[in-house]
Design a protein around this motif. Sequence first.
Motif, PDB file in Angstrom:
ATOM      1  N   TYR A 188       0.836  -1.210   0.000  1.00  0.00           N
ATOM      2  CA  TYR A 188       0.000   0.000   0.000  1.00  0.00           C
ATOM      3  C   TYR A 188       0.864   1.251   0.000  1.00  0.00           C
ATOM      4  O   TYR A 188       2.084   1.196   0.208  1.00  0.00           O
ATOM      5  CB  TYR A 188      -0.948  -0.002   1.201  1.00  0.00           C
ATOM      6  N   LEU A 189       0.214   2.374  -0.263  1.00  0.00           N
ATOM      7  CA  LEU A 189       0.932   3.646  -0.371  1.00  0.00           C
ATOM      8  C   LEU A 189       0.364   4.615   0.662  1.00  0.00           C
ATOM      9  O   LEU A 189      -0.855   4.815   0.732  1.00  0.00           O
ATOM     10  CB  LEU A 189       0.766   4.237  -1.774  1.00  0.00           C
ATOM     11  N   VAL A 190       1.240   5.186   1.451  1.00  0.00           N
ATOM     12  CA  VAL A 190       0.839   6.195   2.435  1.00  0.00           C
ATOM     13  C   VAL A 190       1.371   7.539   1.961  1.00  0.00           C
ATOM     14  O   VAL A 190       2.549   7.640   1.629  1.00  0.00           O
ATOM     15  CB  VAL A 190       1.449   5.874   3.822  1.00  0.00           C
ATOM     16  N   ARG A 191       0.474   8.546   1.868  1.00  0.00           N
ATOM     17  CA  ARG A 191       0.966   9.883   1.495  1.00  0.00           C
ATOM     18  C   ARG A 191       0.729  10.806   2.678  1.00  0.00           C
ATOM     19  O   ARG A 191      -0.393  10.958   3.154  1.00  0.00           O
ATOM     20  CB  ARG A 191       0.260  10.401   0.247  1.00  0.00           C
ATOM     21  N   ILE A 192       1.799  11.384   3.161  1.00  0.00           N
ATOM     22  CA  ILE A 192       1.708  12.221   4.353  1.00  0.00           C
ATOM     23  C   ILE A 192       1.798  13.687   3.944  1.00  0.00           C
ATOM     24  O   ILE A 192       2.782  14.107   3.329  1.00  0.00           O
ATOM     25  CB  ILE A 192       2.848  11.877   5.333  1.00  0.00           C
ATOM     26  N   TYR A 202      -0.832   0.381  -3.406  1.00  0.00           N
ATOM     27  CA  TYR A 202       0.410   0.756  -4.104  1.00  0.00           C
ATOM     28  C   TYR A 202       0.288   0.358  -5.566  1.00  0.00           C
ATOM     29  O   TYR A 202      -0.238  -0.707  -5.883  1.00  0.00           O
ATOM     30  CB  TYR A 202       1.603   0.063  -3.461  1.00  0.00           C
ATOM     31  N   ASP A 207      11.037   3.732  -7.182  1.00  0.00           N
ATOM     32  CA  ASP A 207      11.849   4.067  -6.004  1.00  0.00           C
ATOM     33  C   ASP A 207      12.656   5.325  -6.302  1.00  0.00           C
ATOM     34  O   ASP A 207      13.468   5.352  -7.220  1.00  0.00           O
ATOM     35  CB  ASP A 207      12.782   2.868  -5.721  1.00  0.00           C
ATOM     36  N   TYR A 208      12.420   6.366  -5.501  1.00  0.00           N
ATOM     37  CA  TYR A 208      13.075   7.636  -5.812  1.00  0.00           C
ATOM     38  C   TYR A 208      14.552   7.638  -5.413  1.00  0.00           C
ATOM     39  O   TYR A 208      15.370   8.307  -6.045  1.00  0.00           O
ATOM     40  CB  TYR A 208      12.327   8.777  -5.108  1.00  0.00           C
TER      41      TYR A 208
ATOM     42  N   PRO B 176       5.167  10.579  -0.536  1.00  0.00           N
ATOM     43  CA  PRO B 176       4.527   9.299  -0.847  1.00  0.00           C
ATOM     44  C   PRO B 176       5.435   8.120  -0.490  1.00  0.00           C
ATOM     45  O   PRO B 176       6.544   8.012  -0.997  1.00  0.00           O
ATOM     46  CB  PRO B 176       4.314   9.379  -2.371  1.00  0.00           C
ATOM     47  N   ILE B 177       4.924   7.261   0.389  1.00  0.00           N
ATOM     48  CA  ILE B 177       5.738   6.156   0.887  1.00  0.00           C
ATOM     49  C   ILE B 177       4.982   4.852   0.682  1.00  0.00           C
ATOM     50  O   ILE B 177       3.832   4.728   1.112  1.00  0.00           O
ATOM     51  CB  ILE B 177       6.005   6.340   2.394  1.00  0.00           C
ATOM     52  N   SER B 178       5.614   3.895   0.057  1.00  0.00           N
ATOM     53  CA  SER B 178       4.981   2.585  -0.068  1.00  0.00           C
ATOM     54  C   SER B 178       5.390   1.718   1.114  1.00  0.00           C
ATOM     55  O   SER B 178       6.436   1.940   1.715  1.00  0.00           O
ATOM     56  CB  SER B 178       5.398   1.905  -1.370  1.00  0.00           C
ATOM     57  N   LEU B 192      10.324   5.492  -0.316  1.00  0.00           N
ATOM     58  CA  LEU B 192       9.828   6.736  -0.874  1.00  0.00           C
ATOM     59  C   LEU B 192       9.663   6.582  -2.378  1.00  0.00           C
ATOM     60  O   LEU B 192      10.531   6.060  -3.058  1.00  0.00           O
ATOM     61  CB  LEU B 192      10.812   7.871  -0.583  1.00  0.00           C
TER      62      LEU B 192
END
Lengths: 526, 517
Positions: A188-192, A202, A207-208, B176-178, B192
């Motif tokens: 899953y993806l969490v956006r803060i 997700y 991957d950054y 955005p974090i998986s 990230l």
Amino acid sequence: MTAERTDPGVLAPQPAFTSLLSAEPDGALPGVDTADQEFVSDLNLDQVIAAVAGDREQRELISRVLHRRVRDTGTLRYRHEIFRDLANPDLLAAVDVFGGRMRDVRVHVRELAKMRSAQQQQGWFLDAAAIYCDAVGALAASLTTLPIASRGLLAFRDYLTSYAESAAFARLAADTAACKKELGQVSYLVRIRGPRVEVSRYDGEPDYSAEIEETFARFAQGEANDYRVPYRVWPGMTGVGAQIVELVARLFPAEFGALALFCRNHAGFVDAVVDRFDRELQFYLAYLGYIRPLQAAGLRFCYPELAAGGKDIFAEDTFDIALAAKLTAAHSAIVTNEFHLAGPERVIVVSGPNQGGKTTFARTFGQLHHLVAVGCPVPGSAARLFLCDQILTHFEREEDIANQTGKLEDDLLRIQRTLLAATPASIVIMNEIFASTTLSDARFLGGKVLAKVVADDVLCVYVTFVDELAAYGPSVVSMASTVVPDNPAERTYKVVRKPADGLAYALAIAAKHGVTYEQLTRRLNP
Amino acid sequence: MKAHLLYPAADFDFTAELPADHADLIQDLELGTLLTAMAGGDKFRRDVSTRVLLTSVADEAVIRYRQQILADCIANPDVIRQMYDIAVGALRDKRGVWGFFSSRNPSTILSGAVNQLDVLVARLRQLRRLADEHAGSVRSAGLTALFSSLQRDLDDEYFETIAGHLRQLRFRDGVPISAQLDRDNSGIKYVLRSGSTRRGWKERVGIEPRSVYSFTLHPRDEAGAQALADLTARGINLVANAAARSADHVTSYFTMLQAELGFYVSCLSLHDELTARGVPVTFPVPGGNPPADNPPAGNPPAGPELTCADLRDTSLALRIDRVVGNDADADGRPLVVITGASSGGKSTFLRSVGVAQLMLQAGMFVTARAFRSGLCRQVFTHFIREEDASMVSGRLDEELTRMSRIADHLGPDCMMLFNESFAATNEQEGSEIGRQVVRALLQAGIRVCFVTHQFDFADSFRRERPDHTLFLRAPRQPDGQRTFRLEVAEPLPTSFGQDIYDRIGGWLGEGEQAPTG
């Protein structure tokens, strides 16, 4: 939610197996506790027991078993058989892995009570079940393929095989695997954004960190530092984490629904007999774990012949197990010794240069006679040992030398108590007991002690600096510590059977300094 | 990206251990003065110069490669110094930005790294500009390659990419974090991700928009805020690491550039000072170094080459004016024995050979009108130690210990300089020890220069191997003055101590007369 045996679906087969430690039908722990006896610390057995038990989960049980002296050869042979089976490294590895997994299961189950998030509790319960299934499945497979001869392990193998083949266990294993697989695929993806948290499935965003590092990689001149902050401990389930996983559960309703059902269906999955086997097994694993580095250093262990009646005893290539553990840890070599008593021989008088291994020899003798009585393999390549009723030790106390008269009196009172307590079935170890008295006192009192132990037919090791005590009579064997002939300062730590002869050491020292008669004659007349 | 200014296709390893005897070498050859001139008061440059000077290169191609770059530097001193200043400035700027090295918080690490990258990238732009301006004025292979690499690898497009990343790393649009589920269903494997979910929706036309659930923390939920910060921190952990490593990469590039350029800037300082003092300076010629006892066919002399004209001790020339130079031709002679008057320039000549050999094998110029020498694997020194004079009884012991230690590292193709060695005992013993040592060394293919006042020792080589030995002597002028210029001459059986004796008035002192008649 608990793991007690409340699962109505599991019908346990009737166990013929009761205990790994006792051959008795009721499985009660046999023997006499010696935890508060003096010999335990005099012989450094307290160090050995503490090190064997270590910080293992079952350290109390291990320590209890190692303190209980058993004279029943049936029990001792029952344990020897299990130790012999475990000498097979494949079997040992299999039960070791099993023990580690069972410990994990217990830890998991204890932790469930502290968890507040339902999703977390359920996940952790599932994980405990997964570890348990692995443990049982792997052990059952190992026990059926590996050679086993001991009564204890054979009985347990029969039990475990039928348990592992039961329908209930099969269902537990299948349900566990299915739940694990589905949850493992959740991503899953969490956006803060400040205080706001959005949760979604997700969807393959790249991957950054890889992009960044690639951009600047051309400047690298060598290995770069690692700036990852090490998060060894995950935060577990924080309040925010619980809120997130609740939303994740809504995003993945099928997966989490199956998990809740699993927990309802499989409460209390640990089998009581399997659990007992695992705890008692720790005694064997702990002792084998303790002696393994010693064996790796070339030291031998053996299953002693059990001489319940006669007193013809011996041990070959034996050593002080506590000292060996220390020296092996420091990569120092260990010197082994041997002794043989036959016919009328009952007493070993040990004399010779100081720091030459006399006390170590005396301790070794005592340790062997304790280790044989707890059913363990003992230091040595071969041994026949006496199953005594008690071990009585009297070691010089170094601290209170101030009041000599009072001390000697105290000593004699202690010796008196010791000799009064001794029976023909006892073992007595006296170490330099009159070292701080006059020679004539030591000669006189020592003679009296020997007369008493010989008269009582007691097995005894007597360490002394008084040479002539070694020639007491046919009951007494003389052994002495030795030095390297060319370099008297160097000890061999060998204690060998030979007549006591203090002069040999003095002459060797004189030779080293070139002051023997021959040397002086040559040097003064070149 | 590499500078490769010291080797045509390799970095110089500035972290490599210096030769085992480097402290002896620095002390015996008095390299301190030379290194001080090179350093120009800069500790870093002193360290770089020391390492390059003491790491002898035995490859003629590498030596010529460095000599050409150094010639370029001497012709364009300002370009080299500007480039060096950019590297120094980049590292100084970076130190000025609050760092991140010890932080336990990835957010702190990330912002520190981005700030550092900002200042470092500015310096990269300067470097590129310098390359654009001066690419045409250099001739050496090394500098030509460096400038074209800067223009190629740091093109405009690349600078744009960097700028984009530095903007995005500020995360103005949320983080955005998986994540995946751990064994207890808490989050793990936080990674990230780049890009935004909104943009993702637009691109996926016709596909059902994905469900997004959300919650907002209560403003007074401090534990929640802390947990969220922690989650963010874990999420950006890898990117912070990547950014910090990137800053390190760029820093390491400038560090490498500073070190390799530092050597040439140091050579420029030395060159300036020597020229100002009127000391002759020339690029030495790497010569051959065949074993003496296996002469190749043809005319060239068997054995190592060593010829010099007006060779001066560089360190001495930096300290005093009007230093005397020496000429010598030891081609084909692996042993040079120097005898003669005390304080007659023997030690100075020995040092000048050693220093020139080191400078030759570092790719530097030497203080001579001409110098040509066979390349050796390593230079070793065994000099009498003044400070040991008081403890006479232990001196021979100490000397032999030192010799034994050197022997641990000696091998074929090395050069060994002895100064009054094995003189801590009587001449008979000292000579015998010396003979045995030197014979063994020559046998092993080691070149030896030996300053000695022990006639027995020196003369034995005249008798045994005159063809393979060059004898130099510090002469005594008729008036007792020293010229400090060595002559080719065999050892004399008498000591030159007599002139000193005469000068001080003999054992009786000045006021007394020897009895006549």
